[in-house]
Design an enzyme around this catalytic site. Structure first.
Site, mmCIF file in Angstrom:
data_model
loop_
_atom_site.group_PDB
_atom_site.id
_atom_site.type_symbol
_atom_site.label_atom_id
_atom_site.label_comp_id
_atom_site.label_asym_id
_atom_site.label_seq_id
_atom_site.Cartn_x
_atom_site.Cartn_y
_atom_site.Cartn_z
ATOM 1 C CB CYS A 1 -4.018 -2.523 -0.878
ATOM 2 S SG CYS A 1 -3.915 -4.264 -0.424
ATOM 3 C CG ASN B 1 -0.621 -7.587 2.445
ATOM 4 O OD1 ASN B 1 0.105 -8.192 3.214
ATOM 5 N ND2 ASN B 1 -0.256 -7.360 1.195
ATOM 6 C CB CYS C 1 -7.364 -7.855 -3.283
ATOM 7 S SG CYS C 1 -8.653 -8.861 -2.522
ATOM 8 N NE ARG C 2 -7.073 -2.467 -3.353
ATOM 9 C CZ ARG C 2 -7.479 -1.408 -2.679
ATOM 10 N NH1 ARG C 2 -7.655 -0.260 -3.331
ATOM 11 N NH2 ARG C 2 -7.707 -1.479 -1.388
ATOM 12 C CB SER C 3 -0.584 -4.444 -1.634
ATOM 13 O OG SER C 3 -1.089 -5.164 -0.546
ATOM 14 C CG ASP D 1 -11.056 -2.982 -2.108
ATOM 15 O OD1 ASP D 1 -10.845 -4.142 -2.520
ATOM 16 O OD2 ASP D 1 -11.179 -2.687 -0.906
HETATM 17 P P1 4NP Z 1 -7.243 -5.179 -0.686
HETATM 18 O O1 4NP Z 1 -8.802 -5.617 -0.630
HETATM 19 O O2 4NP Z 1 -7.132 -3.914 0.130
HETATM 20 O O3 4NP Z 1 -7.005 -4.944 -2.128
HETATM 21 O O4 4NP Z 1 -6.476 -6.346 -0.112
HETATM 22 C C1 4NP Z 1 -9.486 -5.786 0.568
HETATM 23 C C2 4NP Z 1 -9.391 -6.979 1.231
HETATM 24 C C3 4NP Z 1 -10.088 -7.174 2.419
HETATM 25 C C4 4NP Z 1 -10.851 -6.149 2.927
HETATM 26 C C5 4NP Z 1 -10.934 -4.948 2.261
HETATM 27 C C6 4NP Z 1 -10.239 -4.762 1.090
HETATM 28 N N1 4NP Z 1 -11.597 -6.355 4.116
HETATM 29 O O5 4NP Z 1 -12.294 -5.428 4.537
HETATM 30 O O6 4NP Z 1 -11.482 -7.420 4.727
#
Ligand code: 4NP
Length: 163
Positions: A10, A13, A15-17, A127
């Site tokens: 994702c 790294n 939240c989703r993955s 997201d």
């Molecule tokens: P993820 O979510 O891609 O599902 O881990 C996010 C976590 C952090 C950020 C963006 C998306 N960020 O911009 O810090």
């Protein structure tokens, strides 16, 4: 027997993955297939490298019996395209970012996670980072369905190969 090597990707790294990694580990464990798999996750960016998953992701996963507290975020590396058989992306932006960096020989390894759950009316895991807890629960609903579909497809491919 060669292992199935699966990398979930994702943006951050955290939240989703990580939730996808945890849920897929559980699905594989419950099927008694853990020894046949190598499972990991990574992000396109390194903003959160070394951090544990977002506390909302940890809490949401915990309610489904999935402990992701031991994971640490990392950025995807070029070697990952060699080290894994499938690079499974959460959304279209991840796919586009992966296509920008993937070595030619590994182009065919990139997958969209929700392609393994075609019955859903979503083709991306949204997201949840900037929203509330509900977004994490919705992401987990999608992830659980796609994790089941991914394992089913891999086992079906194996049956075809063995036939
Ligand atoms: P993820 O979510 O891609 O599902 O881990 C996010 C976590 C952090 C950020 C963006 C998306 N960020 O911009 O810090």
């Amino acid at each position: 027997m060669a292992k199935h090597r699966i990398l979930f990707v994702c943006l951050g790294n955290i939240c989703r993955s990580p939730m996808a990694e945890g849920v897929f580990r559980r699905v594989v464990d419950e099927a008694g297939l853990a020894r046949q798999f190598e499972i990991d996750s990574a992000g396109m960016g390194d903003w959160h490298a070394g951090e544990s998953p977002d506390h909302r992701a940890q809490a949401a996963a915990q309610t489904r019996g999935v402990d992701i507290s031991g994971q640490a975020a990392r950025k995807i590396e070029l070697e990952d395209f060699d080290d894994f058989d499938l690079i499974v992306a959460m959304d279209g932006a991840n796919i586009a970012d992966l296509e920008d960096i993937v070595p030619q020989a590994a182009r065919g390894k990139i997958r969209r996670f929700l392609d393994y759950a075609p019955h859903l009316d979503h083709d991306e895991v949204p997201d949840p980072y900037y929203g509330g807890r509900q977004g994490f629960d919705q992401a987990l609903d999608l992830i659980e369905a796609a994790a089941e579909g991914l394992l089913a497809e891999l086992m079906q491919d194996k049956t075809k190969k063995d036939a």
